[in-house]
Design an enzyme around this catalytic site. Structure first.
Site, mmCIF file in Angstrom:
data_model
loop_
_atom_site.group_PDB
_atom_site.id
_atom_site.type_symbol
_atom_site.label_atom_id
_atom_site.label_comp_id
_atom_site.label_asym_id
_atom_site.label_seq_id
_atom_site.Cartn_x
_atom_site.Cartn_y
_atom_site.Cartn_z
ATOM 1 N N SER A 144 0.898 -1.108 0.161
ATOM 2 C CA SER A 144 -0.138 -0.138 -0.020
ATOM 3 C C SER A 144 0.864 1.235 -0.065
ATOM 4 O O SER A 144 1.869 1.314 -0.723
ATOM 5 C CB SER A 144 -0.774 -0.005 1.332
ATOM 6 O OG SER A 144 -1.641 1.010 1.265
ATOM 7 N N TYR A 158 -4.628 8.293 -6.520
ATOM 8 C CA TYR A 158 -3.683 7.343 -5.988
ATOM 9 C C TYR A 158 -4.180 6.566 -4.540
ATOM 10 O O TYR A 158 -4.148 5.529 -4.452
ATOM 11 C CB TYR A 158 -2.380 7.708 -5.993
ATOM 12 C CG TYR A 158 -1.076 6.794 -5.518
ATOM 13 C CD1 TYR A 158 -0.726 5.861 -6.090
ATOM 14 C CD2 TYR A 158 -0.974 7.224 -3.996
ATOM 15 C CE1 TYR A 158 0.172 5.275 -5.780
ATOM 16 C CE2 TYR A 158 -0.080 6.155 -3.554
ATOM 17 C CZ TYR A 158 0.700 5.180 -4.357
ATOM 18 O OH TYR A 158 1.623 4.648 -3.751
ATOM 19 N N LYS A 162 -5.259 2.944 -3.005
ATOM 20 C CA LYS A 162 -4.712 2.348 -1.894
ATOM 21 C C LYS A 162 -5.511 2.209 -0.538
ATOM 22 O O LYS A 162 -5.570 1.126 0.169
ATOM 23 C CB LYS A 162 -3.521 3.105 -1.362
ATOM 24 C CG LYS A 162 -2.352 3.300 -2.545
ATOM 25 C CD LYS A 162 -1.844 1.623 -2.890
ATOM 26 C CE LYS A 162 -0.381 1.977 -3.768
ATOM 27 N NZ LYS A 162 -0.014 0.535 -4.074
HETATM 28 P P1 NDP Z 1 8.830 1.137 -9.236
HETATM 29 O O1 NDP Z 1 8.366 2.054 -10.569
HETATM 30 O O2 NDP Z 1 10.172 0.956 -9.013
HETATM 31 O O3 NDP Z 1 8.271 -0.219 -9.361
HETATM 32 C C1 NDP Z 1 6.838 -0.354 -10.073
HETATM 33 C C2 NDP Z 1 6.556 -1.773 -10.491
HETATM 34 O O4 NDP Z 1 5.245 -2.021 -10.808
HETATM 35 C C3 NDP Z 1 7.421 -1.901 -11.811
HETATM 36 O O5 NDP Z 1 7.978 -3.263 -11.752
HETATM 37 C C4 NDP Z 1 6.296 -2.005 -12.795
HETATM 38 O O6 NDP Z 1 6.612 -2.577 -14.137
HETATM 39 C C5 NDP Z 1 5.243 -2.501 -12.136
HETATM 40 N N1 NDP Z 1 3.952 -2.419 -12.879
HETATM 41 C C6 NDP Z 1 3.321 -1.128 -13.179
HETATM 42 N N2 NDP Z 1 2.368 -1.516 -13.829
HETATM 43 C C7 NDP Z 1 2.097 -2.882 -13.874
HETATM 44 C C8 NDP Z 1 0.968 -3.835 -14.347
HETATM 45 N N3 NDP Z 1 -0.071 -3.284 -15.068
HETATM 46 N N4 NDP Z 1 1.259 -4.971 -14.316
HETATM 47 C C9 NDP Z 1 2.522 -5.272 -13.953
HETATM 48 N N5 NDP Z 1 3.375 -4.639 -13.199
HETATM 49 C C10 NDP Z 1 3.068 -3.293 -13.337
HETATM 50 O O7 NDP Z 1 8.001 1.554 -7.893
HETATM 51 P P2 NDP Z 1 8.122 1.019 -6.542
HETATM 52 O O8 NDP Z 1 9.009 0.025 -6.332
HETATM 53 O O9 NDP Z 1 8.102 2.222 -5.682
HETATM 54 O O10 NDP Z 1 6.591 0.566 -6.508
HETATM 55 C C11 NDP Z 1 5.986 -0.583 -5.972
HETATM 56 C C12 NDP Z 1 5.081 -0.352 -5.059
HETATM 57 O O11 NDP Z 1 5.188 0.520 -3.972
HETATM 58 C C13 NDP Z 1 3.639 0.391 -5.732
HETATM 59 O O12 NDP Z 1 2.562 -0.245 -5.336
HETATM 60 C C14 NDP Z 1 3.898 1.713 -5.223
HETATM 61 O O13 NDP Z 1 2.481 2.422 -5.241
HETATM 62 C C15 NDP Z 1 4.251 1.413 -3.736
HETATM 63 N N6 NDP Z 1 4.727 2.599 -3.127
HETATM 64 C C16 NDP Z 1 5.850 3.279 -3.559
HETATM 65 C C17 NDP Z 1 6.342 4.375 -2.601
HETATM 66 C C18 NDP Z 1 7.894 4.781 -3.180
HETATM 67 O O14 NDP Z 1 7.843 6.082 -2.664
HETATM 68 N N7 NDP Z 1 8.528 4.251 -3.893
HETATM 69 C C19 NDP Z 1 5.874 4.756 -1.513
HETATM 70 C C20 NDP Z 1 4.504 4.247 -1.296
HETATM 71 C C21 NDP Z 1 4.076 2.944 -1.897
HETATM 72 P P3 NDP Z 1 6.795 -2.052 -15.363
HETATM 73 O O15 NDP Z 1 8.507 -1.834 -15.573
HETATM 74 O O16 NDP Z 1 6.402 -2.851 -16.303
HETATM 75 O O17 NDP Z 1 6.054 -0.557 -15.515
#
Ligand code: NDP
Length: 287
Positions: A144, A158, A162
């Protein structure tokens, strides 16, 4: 399914992690591998996982999956269970940001984000839970956000997705506890992944009326890329520690920013409820 699963019994725990091509998902996959576990790394761009798969033959299996394609959830989970006999940990991690005022967000933009953060995870849960229930073990990790506990101007859509994920998950945790299934909601603050950069972050078409309040978010969030205070490697270590704890928490807040915001919000909610308590209590039928 295009994925070629290796033969042989799985080593350690079996993980299914979505969005494993970058950020938290990739780091979690690497940490699980370092712990001796087996990881099915679901990603849209499985090519990014080839090197890791070659380093860990049979223990890192890339799986092509867009989580919004909910019709494929059964097949994806079924493929892992057929091959490895189980899923020990399902991590619903895939996600992305959307900046914009609530009035600016179109129906399509809202639905696409709900598909990614709510309907996709829900479909994978429906597919995985029967297997976990029958084995009376398993764990679910829901990525989340601090935005799953409180909403900020400029990121209402967003946060709404969540919130939806957290509502579903809070009920789920109580429903599956009797089956020995752990449920962990992770609420990171601002962490240095590809979330704010790398082209994944989307933005609504701006309405000039909201420039003063949403404009700074539209500029500030992408500008934070590479400067976020949160270290995702430490976050993943904390997630693993929480999962392995005898008493896994329902919610794990990560980062000083998230701690401050969530505490202040909880205090404000409590204070407002106190101010209005007599009105709230005055709405039952007179006995
Ligand atoms: P990244 O952008 O580094 O990673 C996001 C991942 O989600 C990528 O691997 C991306 O793949 C994948 N993704 C997006 N859309 C899809 C889809 N339709 N099907 C499959 N994969 C998909 O960001 P984070 O690692 O930070 O994000 C991971 C989680 O953490 C998310 O749920 C985000 O909301 C949450 N989060 C992150 C925060 C932050 O500050 N980083 C804060 C709070 C929450 P692709 O490369 O194919 O797009």
């Amino acid at each position: 399914m295009s994925t070629q699963f290796p033969t042989g019994a799985p080593e350690g725990r079996v993980w299914l992690i979505t969005g494993a091509s970058s950020g938290f998902g990739l780091i979690l996959a690497e940490a699980a591998l370092a712990a001796g576990d087996t990881v099915v790394a679901a990603a849209r761009r499985t090519g990014t996982l080839n090197a890791l798969a070659a380093e860990h033959p049979g223990r890192l299996v890339p799986l092509a999956l867009d989580v919004t394609d909910t019709a494929r959830a059964e097949e994806a989970v079924g493929g892992v269970v057929d091959r490895f006999g189980r899923i020990d940990v399902l991590v619903n991690n895939a996600g992305r940001g959307l900046v914009g005022a609530v009035e600016e967000a179109s129906d399509t933009e809202l639905r696409e984000l709900m598909d990614l953060h709510f309907f996709g995870p829900a479909a994978l849960l429906r597919a995985a839970l029967p297997h976990m229930r029958s084995r009376k073990s398993g764990a679910v990790v829901q990525m989340s956000s601090m935005g799953g506990r409180l909403a900020f101007p400029g990121v209402g859509a967003y946060c709404a997705t969540k919130f939806a994920l957290e509502g579903l998950t809070e009920a789920l945790a109580a429903e599956v506890a009797p089956f020995g299934i752990k449920v962990l909601i992770v609420e990171p603050g601002s962490f240095r992944t590809s979330f704010a950069g790398g082209g994944a972050l989307r933005s609504t078409t701006p309405l000039p009326a909201y420039e003063d309040i949403v404009g700074p978010v539209r500029v500030g969030l992408p500008a934070s890329d590479g400067h976020q205070p949160g270290d995702p490697v430490k976050a993943v270590a904390a997630i693993l520690a929480a999962l392995d704890a005898p008493q896994t928490p329902l919610r794990l807040v990560l980062g000083n920013d998230a701690v401050e915001f969530i505490r202040a919000h909880a205090d404000a909610v409590r204070a407002e409820a106190d101010v209005w308590e007599s009105v709230s209590r005055g709405t039952d039928f007179d006995a």
